[in-house]
Design an enzyme around this catalytic site. Structure first.
Site, PDB file in Angstrom:
ATOM      1  N   LYS A  72       0.863  -1.192   0.000  1.00 24.31           N
ATOM      2  CA  LYS A  72       0.000   0.000   0.000  1.00 24.31           C
ATOM      3  C   LYS A  72       0.887   1.226   0.000  1.00 24.31           C
ATOM      4  O   LYS A  72       1.996   1.206   0.532  1.00 24.31           O
ATOM      5  CB  LYS A  72      -0.875   0.028   1.257  1.00 24.31           C
TER       6      LYS A  72
HETATM    7  N1  GLU Z   1      -7.059   0.312  -3.270  1.00 27.85           N
HETATM    8  C1  GLU Z   1      -7.879  -0.801  -3.569  1.00 27.85           C
HETATM    9  C2  GLU Z   1      -7.975  -1.727  -2.361  1.00 27.85           C
HETATM   10  O1  GLU Z   1      -7.822  -1.304  -1.245  1.00 27.85           O
HETATM   11  C3  GLU Z   1      -7.460  -1.514  -4.841  1.00 27.85           C
HETATM   12  C4  GLU Z   1      -6.117  -2.148  -4.820  1.00 27.85           C
HETATM   13  C5  GLU Z   1      -5.664  -2.694  -6.163  1.00 27.85           C
HETATM   14  O2  GLU Z   1      -6.441  -2.720  -7.094  1.00 27.85           O
HETATM   15  O3  GLU Z   1      -4.497  -3.091  -6.234  1.00 27.85           O
HETATM   16  O4  GLU Z   1      -8.279  -2.874  -2.463  1.00 27.85           O
END
Ligand code: GLU
Length: 472
Positions: free
Chosen positions: A104
Site C-alpha cells: 500500500k
Molecule cells: N485500493 C484498492 C484496495 O484497497 C485496490 C487495490 C488494487 O487494485 O491493487 O483494495
C-alpha cells in the site's frame, strides 16, 4: 477498553484467527509483520516555492510477487495506516486468489488544495521516487487507485514508468486502474462497488446466513444506509438500488447526512453533490451530525469511506443487523467484539471490497497479454449461437410447429461477450467462490465466531502454504 491503532487492530484480528490454526509461532509472526516501509520526502517547486511532501510505500508480504495495493492521497496518511492497509491487501489478495502479495502507498496531501497540473507534477515526482526503487514495477510492485486517487493519477504513474523504462514492453502493467484509453480495463472503475453488490447477492443466496443476520427474503426492499458516496459507495448504492430493488434510506457525506425513508435517487444525489459540494439541500431530511445517522435503524449498513468509523464509542448504538465493510477497516477491533456480542453480522473488508483488486488483476493480465479480453472469441461465439437459433427456427418451420424465440432471448443469446461482460462474470465468480470458502469455515467450526475470523483463516492458510512451499 482502549482504542488501539489501525495496524494493531488488524494484527489483533489476524492473531485471533491464527490462534485457531495450526501454525508455528515463527510462521505466524512472519505472516503478520510488514516486511518493509519506504518513506520518502521530496520537494516540488510550485507557486514560486518549494513544497516538501511525505509519501510511503509499504510492502507487507512478498510470498507472491508482484505485490499489489493502492496509493492513497489524504492529509492524515501515516506509516501505521499504510502498514495496516498493506496487511489487509495481503489477506485480501489471498482470499480472492489474485496472485499477489500485499502492499500500500500513501501521500500526505489534500488533493483538493492543488490544481490538476500541480497534482500531475507532484504525482510524477512521487512516482519517480518509487519507480527508481522498483516500488512501481510490473513484476514487483503494482499500485492502483485508493482514496483520493483515480484513473488520472494512475495514467500519470504509468506514463512516468514508461519514460523511465522505455524498453519495457510490459510497462503498462506497472499500475492498474488506468483509463481504458491508456491500457485500463472496462469495469475497473465500478469494480469495488460492483463487488459489494455481488458479495451481498451471494450472501442472500444462503438462507442460513440471512437468518444469522435476522433478516428475511432477498435484497429487494432492504433498507440500506451508505456512508460515503465516493467511487465505492456510489457504485454499490447505485447498483443495489437500481438493480436489486434495495432502498437507500440515508447517505452520509462530509457535510452531514441526507435521509429519505422512501429511498434516495443515487444518480441525482451524486450529481447534486458534484454541483453543491455536499448533501445539504437535497430533497430529504438533512442531519448535520452525519455520524449519528450510522446508528439509524436499517437492514444493512455500508461503511464505504474510511477506517475506524465504527468504534468503541458508537458500536453498541449501531442498529443494523448486517454490516458490509466496503471501506478498509471501518470497524475497529474493539467495536468488532461489541457488535459480535450484539449479534450483528459483519461481512469483512478483506472480502467485501476485494472487487477492486480482482479487476486490477484482470487489467494486469490484459496488459501482459497485450490483447483485450473477448477480442478473439466474441464473433465466433455469436456465429455459433446464430447457427443454433437458425437451426431451431428451421426445425420449427419444417415441422409446422410455428415456434418463435422471444426477442429478449434472441438478443441476449446472440450477443457475444465483450470485455465488460467478461470482467463482470470473472468478478461475480470470484466473489461467489470467496464467500463460499469463508462460510464453509464459519459453519464447519464451532470455535470460529465471525465471518471475519473465517476469512482470515482462509487467507492466512493460503499464505502459510505459499511460505511453506517455498521452504520457509
Ligand atoms: N485500493 C484498492 C484496495 O484497497 C485496490 C487495490 C488494487 O487494485 O491493487 O483494495
Amino acid at each position: 477498553m482502549k482504542e488501539i491503532s489501525f495496524r494493531e487492530s488488524v494484527n489483533l484480528m489476524v492473531t485471533k484467527a491464527m490462534s485457531l490454526m495450526d501454525l508455528s509461532p515463527g510462521l505466524q509472526e512472519k505472516i503478520r509483520v510488514c516486511n518493509s516501509t519506504y518513506t520518502v520526502r521530496f520537494g516540488v517547486k510550485l507557486r514560486g516555492e518549494i513544497h516538501t511532501f511525505t509519501g510511503y510505500r509499504s510492502v507487507h508480504s512478498e510470498h507472491m510477487e508482484p505485490v499489489k495495493g493502492g496509493i492513497r492521497y489524504a492529509l492524515n496518511v501515516n506509516q501505521d495506516e499504510v502498514e495496516a492497509l498493506a496487511g489487509l491487501m495481503s489477506y485480501k489478495c489471498a482470499l480472492v486468489e489474485t496472485p499477489f502479495g500485499g502492499s500500500k502507498g500513501g501521500l500526505c496531501i489534500d488533493p483538493n488544495a492543488w490544481e490538476p497540473d500541480e497534482l500531475e507534477r507532484i504525482t510524477r515526482r512521487f512516482a519517480y521516487e518509487l519507480i527508481k526503487r522498483d516500488l512501481v514495477n510490473p513484476s514487483q510492485n503494482v499500485p492502483a487507485p485508493d482514496m483520493g486517487t483515480g484513473e488520472r493519477e494512475m495514467a500519470w504513474i504509468a506514463d512516468q514508468y514508461k519514460r523511465m523504462n522505455t524498453t519495457d514492453i510490459n510497462g503498462a502493467a506497472c499500475v492498474t486502474g488506468k483509463p481504458v484509453s491508456a491500457g485500463g480495463i472496462h469495469g475497473r472503475t465500478e469494480a469495488t462497488g460492483r463487488g459489494v453488490q455481488y458479495a451481498l447477492q451471494e450472501f442472500f443466496r444462503h438462507p442460513e446466513d440471512i437468518e444469522m443476520a435476522k433478516l428475511v427474503g432477498t435484497l429487494k426492499g432492504k433498507r440500506i444506509i451508505v456512508q460515503g458516496l465516493g467511487n465505492v459507495g456510489y457504485h454499490a448504492a447505485k447498483f443495489l438500488s437500481e438493480q436489486d430493488g434495495s432502498i437507500i434510506t440515508a447517505v452520509l457525506e462530509r457535510d452531514g447526512a441526507i435521509i429519505d425513508d422512501d429511498g434516495l435517487n443515487i444518480e441525482e444525489l451524486k450529481a447534486y453533490i458534484a454541483k453543491n459540494g455536499g448533501v445539504k439541500g437535497f430533497k430529504g431530511t438533512y442531519v448535520e451530525d452525519g455520524a449519528s445517522v450510522l446508528e439509524k435503524d436499517c437492514d444493512i449498513l455500508i461503511p464505504a469511506a474510511m477506517e475506524g468509523v465504527i468504534h468503541l464509542k458508537n458500536a453498541d448504538r449501531i442498529s443494523a443487523n448486517l454490516i458490509i465493510e466496503a471501506a478498509n477497516g471501518p470497524v475497529t477491533a474493539g467495536a468488532d467484539e461489541i457488535l459480535r456480542d450484539k449479534g450483528v453480522v459483519i461481512i469483512p473488508d478483506m472480502y467485501a471490497n476485494a472487487g477492486g483488486v480482482t479487476v486490477s488483476y484482470f487489467e494486469w493480465v490484459k496488459n501482459l497479454s497485450h490483447i483485450r479480453f473477448g477480442r478473439m472469441q466474441r464473433r465466433a461465439e455469436e456465429m455459433r449461437a446464430n447457427l443454433l437459433v437458425e437451426e431451431l427456427q428451421n426445425l420449427s418451420n419444417d415441422n409446422g410447429l410455428n415456434w418463435t424465440l422471444s426477442d429478449n432471448f434472441r438478443n441476449l443469446y446472440l450477443k457475444g461477450e465483450g470485455e465488460l461482460e467478461l470482467v463482470r462474470s470473472g468478478l461475480d465468480d470470484t466473489m461467489r467462490t470467496a464467500y463460499q470458502a469463508i462460510r464453509e469455515v464459519y459453519h464447519a467450526r464451532d470455535d470460529v465466531d465471525s465471518l471475519r475470523t473465517a476469512a482470515f483463516i482462509v487467507s492466512v492458510g493460503r499464505i502459510a502454504t505459499s511460505y511453506q512451499t517455498k521452504g520457509l
